[in-house]
Design a protein around this motif. Sequence first.
Motif, short mmCIF file in Angstrom:
data_model
loop_
_atom_site.label_atom_id
_atom_site.label_comp_id
_atom_site.label_asym_id
_atom_site.label_seq_id
_atom_site.Cartn_x
_atom_site.Cartn_y
_atom_site.Cartn_z
N THR A 16 -10.61 -27.60 12.40
CA THR A 16 -10.36 -26.24 11.96
C THR A 16 -9.27 -26.15 10.89
OG1 THR A 16 -8.92 -26.04 13.87
CG2 THR A 16 -11.12 -25.12 14.06
N SER A 17 -8.80 -27.29 10.38
CA SER A 17 -7.78 -27.22 9.34
C SER A 17 -8.37 -27.59 7.99
CB SER A 17 -6.65 -28.21 9.60
OG SER A 17 -6.33 -28.24 10.94
N PHE A 18 -8.01 -26.81 7.00
CA PHE A 18 -8.35 -27.15 5.63
C PHE A 18 -7.38 -28.20 5.14
CE2 PHE A 18 -11.69 -24.58 4.10
CZ PHE A 18 -11.65 -23.38 4.78
N SER A 19 -7.84 -29.07 4.22
CA SER A 19 -6.90 -29.99 3.57
C SER A 19 -6.25 -29.24 2.41
CB SER A 19 -7.63 -31.22 3.07
OG SER A 19 -8.37 -30.92 1.91
N THR A 20 -5.26 -29.90 1.75
CA THR A 20 -4.58 -29.22 0.63
C THR A 20 -5.55 -28.93 -0.50
OG1 THR A 20 -3.91 -31.38 -0.11
CG2 THR A 20 -2.25 -30.06 1.04
N GLU A 21 -6.63 -29.71 -0.57
CA GLU A 21 -7.61 -29.46 -1.63
C GLU A 21 -8.65 -28.44 -1.24
OE1 GLU A 21 -8.99 -33.33 -2.04
OE2 GLU A 21 -7.08 -34.03 -2.84
N GLY A 22 -8.47 -27.85 -0.10
CA GLY A 22 -9.42 -26.82 0.33
C GLY A 22 -10.70 -27.38 0.90
N ARG A 23 -10.64 -28.58 1.49
CA ARG A 23 -11.86 -29.17 2.09
C ARG A 23 -11.68 -29.34 3.58
NH1 ARG A 23 -11.61 -33.99 -1.93
NH2 ARG A 23 -12.78 -35.10 -0.35
N LEU A 24 -12.80 -29.26 4.27
CA LEU A 24 -12.79 -29.53 5.71
C LEU A 24 -13.18 -30.98 5.89
CD1 LEU A 24 -14.58 -26.35 7.07
CD2 LEU A 24 -12.22 -27.00 7.52
N MET A 25 -12.20 -31.83 6.17
CA MET A 25 -12.48 -33.26 6.15
C MET A 25 -13.42 -33.67 7.26
SD MET A 25 -10.98 -33.87 3.50
CE MET A 25 -11.44 -35.58 3.36
N GLN A 26 -13.32 -33.07 8.43
CA GLN A 26 -14.19 -33.44 9.56
C GLN A 26 -15.65 -33.19 9.22
OE1 GLN A 26 -13.97 -34.86 12.64
NE2 GLN A 26 -11.98 -35.48 11.88
N VAL A 27 -15.89 -32.07 8.53
CA VAL A 27 -17.27 -31.76 8.15
C VAL A 27 -17.77 -32.80 7.15
CG1 VAL A 27 -18.75 -30.06 7.02
CG2 VAL A 27 -16.99 -29.31 8.59
N SER A 39 -22.42 -28.96 7.87
CA SER A 39 -21.48 -27.89 7.54
C SER A 39 -21.99 -26.53 7.98
CB SER A 39 -21.26 -27.87 6.04
OG SER A 39 -22.49 -27.57 5.40
N GLY A 40 -23.27 -26.48 8.38
CA GLY A 40 -23.82 -25.17 8.73
C GLY A 40 -24.59 -24.54 7.60
N ASN A 41 -24.68 -25.23 6.48
CA ASN A 41 -25.49 -24.77 5.36
C ASN A 41 -26.92 -25.19 5.56
OD1 ASN A 41 -23.97 -23.41 3.50
ND2 ASN A 41 -23.14 -25.27 2.60
N TYR A 42 -27.83 -24.39 5.00
CA TYR A 42 -29.20 -24.88 4.94
C TYR A 42 -29.77 -24.47 3.60
CZ TYR A 42 -31.06 -20.17 5.79
OH TYR A 42 -31.37 -18.84 5.69
N ALA A 43 -30.76 -25.23 3.15
CA ALA A 43 -31.38 -24.92 1.86
C ALA A 43 -32.86 -25.22 1.95
CB ALA A 43 -30.74 -25.75 0.75
N SER A 44 -33.61 -24.54 1.11
CA SER A 44 -35.04 -24.78 1.04
C SER A 44 -35.28 -25.83 -0.03
CB SER A 44 -35.74 -23.47 0.67
OG SER A 44 -37.10 -23.66 0.52
N SER A 68 -13.93 -28.56 19.17
CA SER A 68 -15.10 -29.45 19.18
C SER A 68 -15.27 -30.08 17.83
CB SER A 68 -16.39 -28.73 19.51
OG SER A 68 -16.16 -27.47 20.00
N ARG A 69 -15.97 -31.20 17.81
CA ARG A 69 -16.25 -31.83 16.52
C ARG A 69 -17.57 -31.26 15.99
NH1 ARG A 69 -20.55 -34.95 17.09
NH2 ARG A 69 -20.93 -35.94 19.10
N PRO A 70 -17.77 -31.35 14.68
CA PRO A 70 -19.05 -30.86 14.16
C PRO A 70 -20.22 -31.71 14.63
CG PRO A 70 -17.46 -31.19 12.40
CD PRO A 70 -16.89 -31.82 13.61
N PHE A 71 -21.43 -31.15 14.52
CA PHE A 71 -22.63 -31.93 14.83
C PHE A 71 -22.79 -33.03 13.80
CE2 PHE A 71 -24.92 -29.77 18.17
CZ PHE A 71 -24.34 -28.52 18.20
N GLY A 72 -23.12 -34.22 14.25
CA GLY A 72 -23.26 -35.32 13.30
C GLY A 72 -24.69 -35.55 12.86
N THR A 73 -25.44 -34.44 12.65
CA THR A 73 -26.83 -34.62 12.21
C THR A 73 -27.18 -33.66 11.11
OG1 THR A 73 -27.33 -33.22 14.08
CG2 THR A 73 -28.17 -35.45 14.18
N SER A 74 -28.06 -34.14 10.24
CA SER A 74 -28.76 -33.24 9.33
C SER A 74 -30.20 -33.22 9.79
CB SER A 74 -28.75 -33.79 7.90
OG SER A 74 -27.55 -33.52 7.28
N ILE A 75 -30.81 -32.08 9.71
CA ILE A 75 -32.20 -31.97 10.18
C ILE A 75 -33.08 -31.43 9.07
CG2 ILE A 75 -33.69 -31.14 12.02
CD1 ILE A 75 -31.36 -30.59 13.71
N LEU A 76 -34.24 -32.07 8.90
CA LEU A 76 -35.25 -31.58 7.97
C LEU A 76 -36.30 -30.81 8.78
CD1 LEU A 76 -36.09 -34.60 5.64
CD2 LEU A 76 -35.26 -32.39 4.91
#
Lengths: 262, 242
Positions: A18-29, A161-166, A135-143
Amino acid sequence: MGLLISRGMARRYDAKTTSFSTEGRLMQVEYAIESVNRSTPTLGILTKEGVILAAKKLVLSKLLAQEKMSEKMYLIDDHIICSVCGMSSDALVLVEKGREECQNYFYTFKEPIPVERLVELLSNTIHIPTQYGSSRPFGTSILFAGYDSHSKFQLYCADPSGNYASWKAHVLGINNANGISFLKEEYKDDMSLEEGLKLTLKTMCKTLDATHPKPEDFEIVVVKKDLTGGVQIVPLADKVVQDLIDKSGLVVPEKQQPHTFN
Amino acid sequence: VSTQSTWDIRKYKMSDQYNGAALVGMCGKECVALACDTRLGVQLRTIDTNFNKVFKVNDRTMIGLTGLATDIQTVSAKLHKEEKVYRLEEGETLTASMFANFVSHFLYKQRFAPYIVTPIVAGLDYDSITKEWKPVMAGYDLIGCMDQNNTFAVGGTCSELLYGACESFYKEGMGPDEIFEVISQALLTSMDRDILSGWGANVYILTPTQLITKKLLTRVDQQLFQYSNLLSVKKKKKKKKK
């Protein structure tokens, strides 16, 4: 990309999700996405006549008892199938939730769930541990590959990251950059299912650097319409895959290979 | 004209007699049959004449429900949902006896706010040892007491009448054709005497290879044209004499 830059600084901010890095990134994700990029490849291709999902079969050990069900492909509903890349235990949690949600939707509306809606629901589930603590993020991408009456055939990718795209075509896993660059050149919007299948095999071989592809290495599933107009999700039999391998000219017959002598 | 009837006072206490239904199931040799009426009413007023009460669960099982019509719809939808999730999760279809047990559990979950339904599950279980299809027939009360037997099960507003009819007509080891005759007779004789059920009947016969659906000609109060779809005989139009 990006992880090599200022690694030292990033380390201080990568412990909690839940912490952002100084560069504005979520490292765990980002580490979760990295975990996906090291997994067995899977790809999906969208054609006018159907959607194709392919995955390399995971062969961990000869001692593993043969499973009835696949480790990469999961049927979510009669009109949606998904292929997972990353930690399969994380994926199963999402697949189970997906199945439950599909039936809840059908119970309420008496219509099969639109594919995008299901992907959105699961993406929201994936997003929760990236924002709420401990909790840690889910370690999967799903198609996701599916068909619905609103948007016809569709292919989506949901990442940790919780993003999805077509997508029209996408590759996940090891060497996905090879596969994606190959698809950028070879993919055409108006391909038939047959051409799509050949392209799938070629991309798979490109990604795996496989010179002698065998049907036992792959799992290929096609979402298409059957003769009555209903949705059909068909896993291709070994014979059909072998036929495709022969037709797509991936394997050079041994007689034609030149012998070199010192 | 007042449409109030003496039943109105007790309508909330007798919810299982609010809509009216008739359901009977019978076991045969490697086949099972379920027959229901198709009337939906609000006490004494008929609302729908094509309200089916038997639902196919999968290739090996079907379930019929009587009682409060809204609960019939909800319970059947919920059970379909559970069957579908099971099929996707396990990769196998639910067997008839497993489904029968599941229905009992499902009803008991609502022990203190029950679904006012009387389900009957009818299905075929494949016994790999004797290589035979064994019939599965289970009736329940509204909170899930399962009554499994090899003969028949009844439910609905005319269940007492049905018990009598089934007891007389039923015999062991019937085939699909014979079971159709017997179950139709049992349902028709009982249903015609009960005001809350009737107005068309559906018979479903499940064999190892197919599900046979038949509609029965029953007594209806008015032979209107819109009910002609209930008749299995085509109406002959009288030619006008010129």
